[in-house]
Design an enzyme around this catalytic site. Structure first.
Site, short mmCIF file in Angstrom:
data_model
loop_
_atom_site.label_atom_id
_atom_site.label_comp_id
_atom_site.label_asym_id
_atom_site.label_seq_id
_atom_site.Cartn_x
_atom_site.Cartn_y
_atom_site.Cartn_z
N GLU A 96 0.87 -1.18 0.00
CA GLU A 96 0.00 0.00 0.00
C GLU A 96 0.91 1.23 0.00
OE1 GLU A 96 -2.62 -0.29 3.38
OE2 GLU A 96 -3.46 -2.20 2.68
N TYR A 147 -0.04 -7.66 13.05
CA TYR A 147 0.04 -8.64 11.96
C TYR A 147 -0.95 -9.80 12.15
CZ TYR A 147 2.87 -11.83 14.83
OH TYR A 147 3.30 -12.69 15.80
N GLU A 332 9.36 -7.44 -4.21
CA GLU A 332 9.40 -8.67 -3.38
C GLU A 332 10.48 -8.60 -2.30
OE1 GLU A 332 8.33 -12.41 -4.90
OE2 GLU A 332 7.42 -11.58 -6.70
N THR A 334 13.10 -5.29 -0.79
CA THR A 334 14.27 -4.57 -1.32
C THR A 334 15.55 -5.31 -0.91
OG1 THR A 334 14.55 -3.22 0.65
CG2 THR A 334 13.08 -2.34 -1.06
N SER A 335 16.66 -4.90 -1.52
CA SER A 335 17.93 -5.55 -1.18
C SER A 335 18.27 -5.39 0.30
CB SER A 335 19.05 -4.98 -2.06
OG SER A 335 18.87 -5.45 -3.38
#
Ligand SMILES: Cc1cc2nc3c(=O)[nH]c(=O)nc-3n(C[C@H](O)[C@H](O)[C@H](O)COP(=O)(O)OP(=O)(O)OC[C@H]3O[C@@H](n4cnc5c(N)ncnc54)[C@H](O)[C@@H]3O)c2cc1C
Length: 347
Positions: A96, A147, A332, A334-335
């Site tokens: 989002e 969560y 998916e 970030t690094s």
């Protein structure tokens, strides 16, 4: 496709006819009856030509089919999997505007009323949104529970109160659609819940762990495409009276790129193998995505470099692959988030 920022429907139909849109769907439900490793190989092969097509197939298999097959109730699987294998594109909607890396801070709300949940909120950055008929949407049934309120729903195109919003104008993977999703009191039947109510965080964590390997494969394919173009061009381009591939300086650059690419490929294949073998693969998945994304950026940059001025214009595909590579370090997880996962496991 890059210029028009669109994947034509007839190409998507060809992907269905090829059998690459439901690789892990059992043959009895109209799929290819393959394994996760086969999906990884398909994403890699397609991405060598066009990483936008690669990510369409990746999201379909490693996120959507995977989540429905693992977490859907029998009735939902029997209805959706044949559809996903034969004609319906899927999308996966977690992010989002205010929750990206901190994905579980999402605010899309699901209110229970009898056998229906009513969803309200906005999702951002959703790959395949323009083409998709099946959307996996994460929403919370209880914002106070953090969560533990998150729940995964299947929302189908045409549902009341559901629409696909603005499409992003992107640096790379331009043909892949990335759009906002709008949900306004959208009714979703209880039968469309994936897994348990309040346990959607598990669905998200587990599918994204697998999805990450697919992105690693996308980056390996992309880099192979760029390297192949660079090899062909440097053999043919002459300066100082000989092919530029005859200069040792160029040869060493190509040799290093090929070595890094092979290392990334083996990280990806090993993570996929471990997933199929039922072994823990959290760290290998994070490592393969981290390494493959950085490698793809370096190798595609080298390809542009070796094309000289021709690499900087749109006459050859390497400038597109260079632009496409950047996304590997962003979506998916970030690094930095991959590094965080690896650090947590090793320290
Ligand atoms: C083309 C595209 C397609 C996408 N497709 C999808 C999709 O299909 N479905 C979906 O749900 N989402 C999708 N996304 C969203 C994507 O997953 C997010 O953009 C990504 O997770 C990063 O979130 P963010 O953009 O909010 O960045 P932020 O989370 O705000 O991060 C910004 C920067 O801060 C860094 N950072 C954040 N937190 C930390 C930390 N704790 N430690 C160190 N560094 C940190 C990040 O590494 C990053 O460099 C897509 C995005 C793009 C651009």
């Amino acid at each position: 496709m890059d210029e028009h920022a669109k994947i034509p429907r007839d190409l998507i139909d060809k992907l269905f006819n090829l059998g690459v849109m439901g690789i892990e769907v059992p043959e009895t439900l109209g799929g290819a009856g393959g394994r996760f490793f086969h999906a990884v190989l398909a994403v890699e092969a397609l991405s060598a030509v066009d990483p936008s097509v690669g990510v369409l197939v990746d999201v379909q298999n490693t996120l959507v089919v995977n989540a429905v097959a693992r977490w859907g109730a029998t009735g939902l699987k029997e209805r959706l999997l044949p559809q996903l294998a034969s004609r319906s594109v899927g999308a996966y909607a977690l992010s989002e505007a205010g929750s990206g890396s901190d994905a579980f801070a999402l605010t899309t709300r699901a209110v229970e009323s009898g056998d229906t949940f009513r969803l309200t909120g906005r999702k951002l950055w959703i790959t395949n949104a323009n083409e998709a008929d099946v959307f996996i949407v994460f929403a919370t049934v209880n914002p106070e529970a953090g969560y533990r309120g998150i729940t995964a729903f299947v929302v189908e195109r045409g549902a009341a109160g559901f629409s696909v919003g603005k499409k992003e104008d992107k640096l790379g993977i331009r043909a892949s659609s990335t759009c906002e999703l709008l949900l306004e009191d959208c009714p979703v039947p209880r039968a469309n819940v994936l897994g348990e109510v309040g346990k959607g965080y598990k669905v998200a964590i587990e599918t994204l762990n697998e999805g990450r390997i697919g992105i690693g494969a996308q980056m390996v394919g992309l880099a192979q495409g760029a390297l192949d173009h660079a090899l062909a061009y440097t053999r043919q381009r002459k300066q100082f009276g000989k092919a530029i591939a005859d200069f040792q300086g160029v040869q060493f650059q190509l040799a290093r790129a090929a070595t890094e690419l092979e290392a990334a490929r083996l990280l990806v294949y090993n993570a996929a193998r471990m997933r199929d073998a039922g072994e823990p693969f959290l760290t290998p998945a994070a490592m393969c995505k981290l390494f493959a994304a950085d490698m793809a950026e370096r190798v595609s940059s080298l390809a542009v470099q070796l094309f000289g001025g021709y690499g900087y214009v749109k006459d050859y595909p390497v400038e597109k692959l260079y632009r496409d590579a950047k996304i590997g370090q962003i979506y998916e997880g970030t690094s930095n988030l991959q590094l965080q996962t690896i650090a947590k496991q090793i320290i």
